[in-house]
Design a protein around this motif. Structure first.
Motif, PDB file in Angstrom:
ATOM      1  N   PHE A   1      -1.416   7.984 -11.981  1.00  8.50           N
ATOM      2  CA  PHE A   1      -1.951   6.625 -11.946  1.00  8.50           C
ATOM      3  C   PHE A   1      -1.493   5.779 -13.131  1.00  8.50           C
ATOM      4  O   PHE A   1      -1.065   4.640 -12.957  1.00  8.50           O
ATOM      5  CB  PHE A   1      -3.477   6.683 -11.919  1.00  8.50           C
ATOM      6  CG  PHE A   1      -4.130   5.349 -11.759  1.00  8.50           C
ATOM      7  CD1 PHE A   1      -4.144   4.713 -10.529  1.00  8.50           C
ATOM      8  CD2 PHE A   1      -4.723   4.725 -12.837  1.00  8.50           C
ATOM      9  CE1 PHE A   1      -4.746   3.479 -10.371  1.00  8.50           C
ATOM     10  CE2 PHE A   1      -5.324   3.491 -12.690  1.00  8.50           C
ATOM     11  CZ  PHE A   1      -5.336   2.870 -11.458  1.00  8.50           C
TER      12      PHE A   1
ATOM     13  N   LEU B   1      -5.688  12.289  -5.427  1.00  5.41           N
ATOM     14  CA  LEU B   1      -5.386  11.343  -6.513  1.00  5.41           C
ATOM     15  C   LEU B   1      -6.660  10.694  -7.040  1.00  5.41           C
ATOM     16  O   LEU B   1      -6.879  10.606  -8.250  1.00  5.41           O
ATOM     17  CB  LEU B   1      -4.414  10.271  -6.010  1.00  5.41           C
ATOM     18  CG  LEU B   1      -4.022   9.201  -7.032  1.00  5.41           C
ATOM     19  CD1 LEU B   1      -3.205   9.796  -8.151  1.00  5.41           C
ATOM     20  CD2 LEU B   1      -3.250   8.070  -6.367  1.00  5.41           C
ATOM     21  N   ILE B   2      -7.514  10.272  -6.121  1.00  5.58           N
ATOM     22  CA  ILE B   2      -8.763   9.626  -6.519  1.00  5.58           C
ATOM     23  C   ILE B   2      -9.644  10.574  -7.320  1.00  5.58           C
ATOM     24  O   ILE B   2     -10.144  10.231  -8.383  1.00  5.58           O
ATOM     25  CB  ILE B   2      -9.524   9.120  -5.277  1.00  5.58           C
ATOM     26  CG1 ILE B   2      -8.770   7.966  -4.621  1.00  5.58           C
ATOM     27  CG2 ILE B   2     -10.931   8.689  -5.643  1.00  5.58           C
ATOM     28  CD1 ILE B   2      -9.420   7.442  -3.357  1.00  5.58           C
TER      29      ILE B   2
ATOM     30  N   VAL C   1      -5.653   1.848  -4.011  1.00  2.00           N
ATOM     31  CA  VAL C   1      -5.943   3.215  -3.595  1.00  2.00           C
ATOM     32  C   VAL C   1      -7.285   3.288  -2.881  1.00  2.00           C
ATOM     33  O   VAL C   1      -7.394   3.841  -1.782  1.00  2.00           O
ATOM     34  CB  VAL C   1      -5.937   4.161  -4.804  1.00  2.00           C
ATOM     35  CG1 VAL C   1      -6.094   5.598  -4.352  1.00  2.00           C
ATOM     36  CG2 VAL C   1      -4.657   3.990  -5.592  1.00  2.00           C
TER      37      VAL C   1
ATOM     38  N   THR D   1       0.826  -1.207   0.000  1.00  8.20           N
ATOM     39  CA  THR D   1       0.000   0.000   0.000  1.00  8.20           C
ATOM     40  C   THR D   1       0.861   1.257   0.000  1.00  8.20           C
ATOM     41  O   THR D   1       0.644   2.177  -0.788  1.00  8.20           O
ATOM     42  CB  THR D   1      -0.912   0.012   1.239  1.00  8.20           C
ATOM     43  OG1 THR D   1      -1.662  -1.193   1.279  1.00  8.20           O
ATOM     44  CG2 THR D   1      -1.855   1.194   1.197  1.00  8.20           C
TER      45      THR D   1
ATOM     46  N   LEU E   1      -9.978   5.966 -11.056  1.00  2.97           N
ATOM     47  CA  LEU E   1     -10.092   5.820  -9.607  1.00  2.97           C
ATOM     48  C   LEU E   1     -11.409   6.391  -9.103  1.00  2.97           C
ATOM     49  O   LEU E   1     -12.058   5.807  -8.236  1.00  2.97           O
ATOM     50  CB  LEU E   1      -8.923   6.528  -8.914  1.00  2.97           C
ATOM     51  CG  LEU E   1      -7.587   5.822  -8.997  1.00  2.97           C
ATOM     52  CD1 LEU E   1      -6.484   6.676  -8.402  1.00  2.97           C
ATOM     53  CD2 LEU E   1      -7.651   4.488  -8.283  1.00  2.97           C
TER      54      LEU E   1
ATOM     55  N   VAL F   1      -4.094  11.105  -1.181  1.00  3.20           N
ATOM     56  CA  VAL F   1      -4.866   9.985  -1.716  1.00  3.20           C
ATOM     57  C   VAL F   1      -6.199  10.465  -2.266  1.00  3.20           C
ATOM     58  O   VAL F   1      -6.608  10.101  -3.374  1.00  3.20           O
ATOM     59  CB  VAL F   1      -5.093   8.914  -0.632  1.00  3.20           C
ATOM     60  CG1 VAL F   1      -5.895   7.752  -1.194  1.00  3.20           C
ATOM     61  CG2 VAL F   1      -3.773   8.429  -0.085  1.00  3.20           C
TER      62      VAL F   1
ATOM     63  N   LEU G   1       0.891   3.988  -2.970  1.00  3.06           N
ATOM     64  CA  LEU G   1       0.421   5.358  -2.780  1.00  3.06           C
ATOM     65  C   LEU G   1       1.513   6.372  -3.102  1.00  3.06           C
ATOM     66  O   LEU G   1       1.256   7.393  -3.742  1.00  3.06           O
ATOM     67  CB  LEU G   1      -0.071   5.542  -1.339  1.00  3.06           C
ATOM     68  CG  LEU G   1      -1.335   4.773  -0.994  1.00  3.06           C
ATOM     69  CD1 LEU G   1      -1.780   5.076   0.426  1.00  3.06           C
ATOM     70  CD2 LEU G   1      -2.443   5.108  -1.978  1.00  3.06           C
TER      71      LEU G   1
ATOM     72  N   GLU H   1      -6.646  -0.151  -9.123  1.00  4.62           N
ATOM     73  CA  GLU H   1      -7.501   0.822  -8.451  1.00  4.62           C
ATOM     74  C   GLU H   1      -7.718   0.446  -6.987  1.00  4.62           C
ATOM     75  O   GLU H   1      -7.835   1.303  -6.120  1.00  4.62           O
ATOM     76  CB  GLU H   1      -8.874   0.913  -9.132  1.00  4.62           C
ATOM     77  CG  GLU H   1      -8.859   1.512 -10.523  1.00  4.62           C
ATOM     78  CD  GLU H   1      -8.732   0.430 -11.563  1.00  4.62           C
ATOM     79  OE1 GLU H   1      -8.469  -0.727 -11.177  1.00  4.62           O
ATOM     80  OE2 GLU H   1      -8.873   0.734 -12.753  1.00  4.62           O
TER      81      GLU H   1
ATOM     82  N   LEU I   1       2.132   6.283  -7.012  1.00  6.80           N
ATOM     83  CA  LEU I   1       0.997   6.783  -7.772  1.00  6.80           C
ATOM     84  C   LEU I   1       0.827   8.285  -7.590  1.00  6.80           C
ATOM     85  O   LEU I   1       0.589   9.020  -8.555  1.00  6.80           O
ATOM     86  CB  LEU I   1      -0.277   6.046  -7.350  1.00  6.80           C
ATOM     87  CG  LEU I   1      -0.325   4.569  -7.736  1.00  6.80           C
ATOM     88  CD1 LEU I   1      -1.567   3.911  -7.180  1.00  6.80           C
ATOM     89  CD2 LEU I   1      -0.276   4.414  -9.240  1.00  6.80           C
ATOM     90  N   ALA I   2       0.951   8.736  -6.338  1.00 13.78           N
ATOM     91  CA  ALA I   2       0.796  10.167  -6.088  1.00 13.78           C
ATOM     92  C   ALA I   2       1.916  10.954  -6.756  1.00 13.78           C
ATOM     93  O   ALA I   2       1.731  12.095  -7.172  1.00 13.78           O
ATOM     94  CB  ALA I   2       0.789  10.431  -4.584  1.00 13.78           C
TER      95      ALA I   2
END
Lengths: 219, 219
Positions: free
Chosen positions: B39, B121-122, B69, B27, B128, B118, B31, B66, B34-35
């Motif tokens: 993505f 990002l979503i 996240v 995780t 996401l 997070v 994270l 996905e 990705l951040a």
DNA sequence: GCGCGTATTGACACTCGGTGACAGCAGCGA
DNA sequence: TCGCTGCTGTCACCGAGTGTCAATACGCGC
């Protein structure tokens, strides 16, 4: 959806109609196969082959496998916004929004023979439902912008337009789910009526402008 | 989330903690990457390698890219429902729902150093966001069921619980978006307050029983 | 300490969604 | 007729996601 074949436009030159033809063929093949075998059990190669084109061509018409299905309902978003924009400016938000939702939904339900299986497929397939919700989020932003314009609000501070648009689409979603769940038995207009009866108190309780004035909506 | 390390449970035997460790490592690596890179720019191989495991092992912990996240916010759904269930039965739905939303949101905002990136990002990544909405739909059904239980309604006929749950999550979504858009500047509790001020008239206008209220808005 | 069932893992091979590049081909105007 | 443009199929490729299998490490009874 758009019936350009009727009006004898001179500049829909062959190539354009050819393109439309391929698109239709693809959509029809996809919807039939997907509804028949399920979303995951159908490959894009199958769809393309069934439509008489190559896999590569499929992606020249649709961005993804989900897109073929969701695109089928895509115009509804524009219709909803257009319907809202067409309502009298002075009309209460609850009434305007209800019509904006109800009219396209009724139009959809009118061809339930084609629309119902698609809706059921979307609602039952997680991947499709996710894409559908994503699109609804765009509709919500569009509706929100339309409300901001209609009511002359400040989109940066007021939460009302966004919430109102969300509530309206919530009603839409609930009605769609009930309609689909009843296999088209229940009346969409009645469902929208009942759903809006729930949210109307919030839609109409809005106090206009930035001032905390208690001016009731025109009615 | 769960602090089992504190209580000296005898049956958290090594293997289980090892598993948890790998999950956390995965995780965290995901994270961060990705951040940092976005993505689409990060492959699962990268994430797995960064966490010191193989790509295959990644999929033994998460169902999809996905999922890593969204899973990070997954518990919030349970928290919301639990919070609602913990409210006094006699409390008005608007108050109970507001608390049910506000408490977990505040808890999330408390570790904004981890949660904010997070959330941003979503909300910025369509794929996401779609998954997030899908999960929210499940939350909505859960909340709806909880409301049916609380208010002793008939889930098959009454649209109120579903609409109420939808409105509450709508408020949640709006607040989350504002909070994320302001880079954590705005106060989540205040945002929830304002959002619920919009929907409260609808939440409270509910008339128990099966009779559908078509009454005019209050005021 | 020793063997055994179980859980976890890495490696490999595979399918499928999705994209880039390129060549061939039809339509259409000069 | 030539050349331009747009559409198409083929091929090669990447990444997501899955099934399989052998190897390894843990936990447990002896």
């Amino acid at each position: 959806m758009y019936d350009e074949a009727m009006s004898s436009r001179p500049h829909v030159s062959l190539a354009q109609r050819k393109r439309q033809l391929v698109s239709d063929e693809l959509t029809q093949a996809a919807l039939q196969l997907l509804a028949q075998k399920g979303f995951d059990a159908v490959t894009i190669d199958e769809i393309a082959t069934a439509a008489g084109v190559s896999k590569r061509t499929f992606f020249r018409y649709f961005a993804s496998k989900e897109d073929v299905v969701v695109q089928f309902l895509a115009d509804m978003g524009n219709d909803i916004r257009a319907e809202l924009a067409a309502r009298p400016t002075k009309e209460r938000p609850s009434v305007a929004l209800q019509h904006a939702i109800a009219v396209p939904l009724a139009a959809c339900a009118d061809h339930s023979d084609r629309a119902l299986p698609v809706v059921q497929l979307i609602l039952r397939t997680p991947a499709l439902y996710a894409r559908f919700l994503e699109r609804q989020a765009q509709w919500r932003d569009d509706l929100s912008a339309e409300l901001v314009a209609r009511l002359d609000l400040d989109a940066d501070t007021d939460l009302y337009p966004r919430m109102a648009a969300g509530m309206a689409l919530n009603a839409f979603d609930a009605a769609l789910q009930r309609w689909s769940g009843s296999d088209g038995t229940e009346d969409p207009a009645a469902l929208i009526d009942r759903a809006f009866a729930v949210i109307a108190p919030a839609l109409n309780a809005w106090r206009g402008g930035k001032s905390a004035g208690l001016a009731a909506p025109p009615g």
